[in-house]
Design an enzyme around this catalytic site. Structure first.
Site, short mmCIF file in Angstrom:
data_model
loop_
_atom_site.label_atom_id
_atom_site.label_comp_id
_atom_site.label_asym_id
_atom_site.label_seq_id
_atom_site.Cartn_x
_atom_site.Cartn_y
_atom_site.Cartn_z
N SER A 154 0.78 -1.15 0.21
CA SER A 154 0.05 0.16 0.08
C SER A 154 1.01 1.31 0.15
O SER A 154 2.14 1.06 -0.08
CB SER A 154 -0.81 0.24 1.19
N ILE A 176 3.21 4.36 -0.29
CA ILE A 176 4.27 4.79 -1.07
C ILE A 176 4.89 3.80 -1.97
O ILE A 176 5.30 3.88 -3.24
CB ILE A 176 5.31 5.86 -0.28
N TYR A 187 11.60 6.91 16.24
CA TYR A 187 11.43 7.04 14.64
C TYR A 187 12.18 8.08 14.25
O TYR A 187 12.85 8.00 13.16
CB TYR A 187 9.83 7.48 14.35
#
Length: 270
Positions: free
Chosen positions: A17, A19, A159
């Site tokens: 799904s 990018i 992250y």
């Protein structure tokens, strides 16, 4: 315009799904053979059907793979070499927001889980598939970083750190293997319409007792005020840049990071 990648074989991770899938579609349109990779085979089957709607004659193969397992990654590289002759292009789109929250609440396990996906997944793939690129003396590796690498958000410290590390890793590999005609680059998106940000907006909408659209508008105003275009980006807008970096047109682009962020990073030099 000829991108020079017809009949090249491209492996795209995180390809079920967002990018990853949109990049697969763009590369298929340019005549590349596509290997879609993600964890669940069923999701990959659906992604293949979606891709074939836009490129009905594309050659598309599926490679279910858990990037947290180094043995499985090595086995996958052997399988690709045996069944498809190896790859020319590697696009590392797999990733997750991972553990988020106040820094003091995040455990070692929280950090390691995020690092295992967002950093080590790319490390393992590059290590496993580099021999195939070296053998061909031509290769493109594009890895997804993030605006967070330059403009970190306090609730996403694992992250943030992983995406900064991805950019550094890319620069390191670009210097090590440019003599072999391999080019390594990054793309740093910001607030793109993907399942990851959809989930974030749904969570925010629930928290604020508003619609998702209202949550997006609120988030843009309060958390991403520097997005000059004042909207979320689309996967296709990111995939366009990735496709360029995978092509012969980018033959003098190496060790670079392209921000596809609508102006989200405040600094001119980030």
């Amino acid at each position: 315009m000829d991108f020079g990648i017809k009949n090249k074989t491209a492996l795209i991770t995180g390809a079920d799904s967002g990018i990853g899938l949109e990049t697969a579609k763009k590369l298929a349109t340019e005549g590349a053979k596509i290997i879609l990779s993600d964890i669940k085979e069923k999701d990959l089957e659906n992604a293949k059907k979606d891709l074939l709607k836009t490129s009905s004659d594309a050659k598309v193969y599926l490679l279910p793979l858990d990037l947290s397992d180094p043995v499985k990654v090595d086995e996958a590289a052997e399988k690709v070499k045996k069944e498809y002759g190896g790859i020319d292009i590697l696009v590392n789109c797999a990733g997750a927001r991972g553990a988020a929250g106040d820094f003091m609440t995040l455990s070692d396990a929280d950090w390691m889980k995020t690092i295992d996906i967002d950093l080590m997944g790319a490390v393992r793939l590059c290590r496993a598939f580099l021999p195939q690129l070296l053998e061909r003396k031509w290769g493109r590796v594009v890895t997804i970083a993030s605006e967070n690498a330059f403009q970190p958000y306090i609730e996403e410290s694992p992250y943030n750190a992983c995406k900064a590390a991805i950019i550094n890793l890319t620069k390191c590999l670009s210097r090590a293997y440019s003599k072999d005609n391999l080019l390594f680059n990054c793309v740093s998106p910001a607030f793109i319409e993907t399942p990851m940000t959809d989930a974030m907006m749904e969570e925010l909408a629930k928290k604020r007792n508003t619609s998702v659209k209202e949550a997006v508008d609120y988030f843009l105003k309060t958390d991403r005020p520097y997005i000059a275009v004042e909207r979320r980006g689309t996967p296709a807008e990111v995939a366009n840049v990735i496709t360029f970096l995978c092509s012969d047109l980018a033959s003098y682009v190496n060790g670079s990071n392209y921000r596809v962020d609508g102006g989200a990073v405040e600094s001119a030099f980030g």
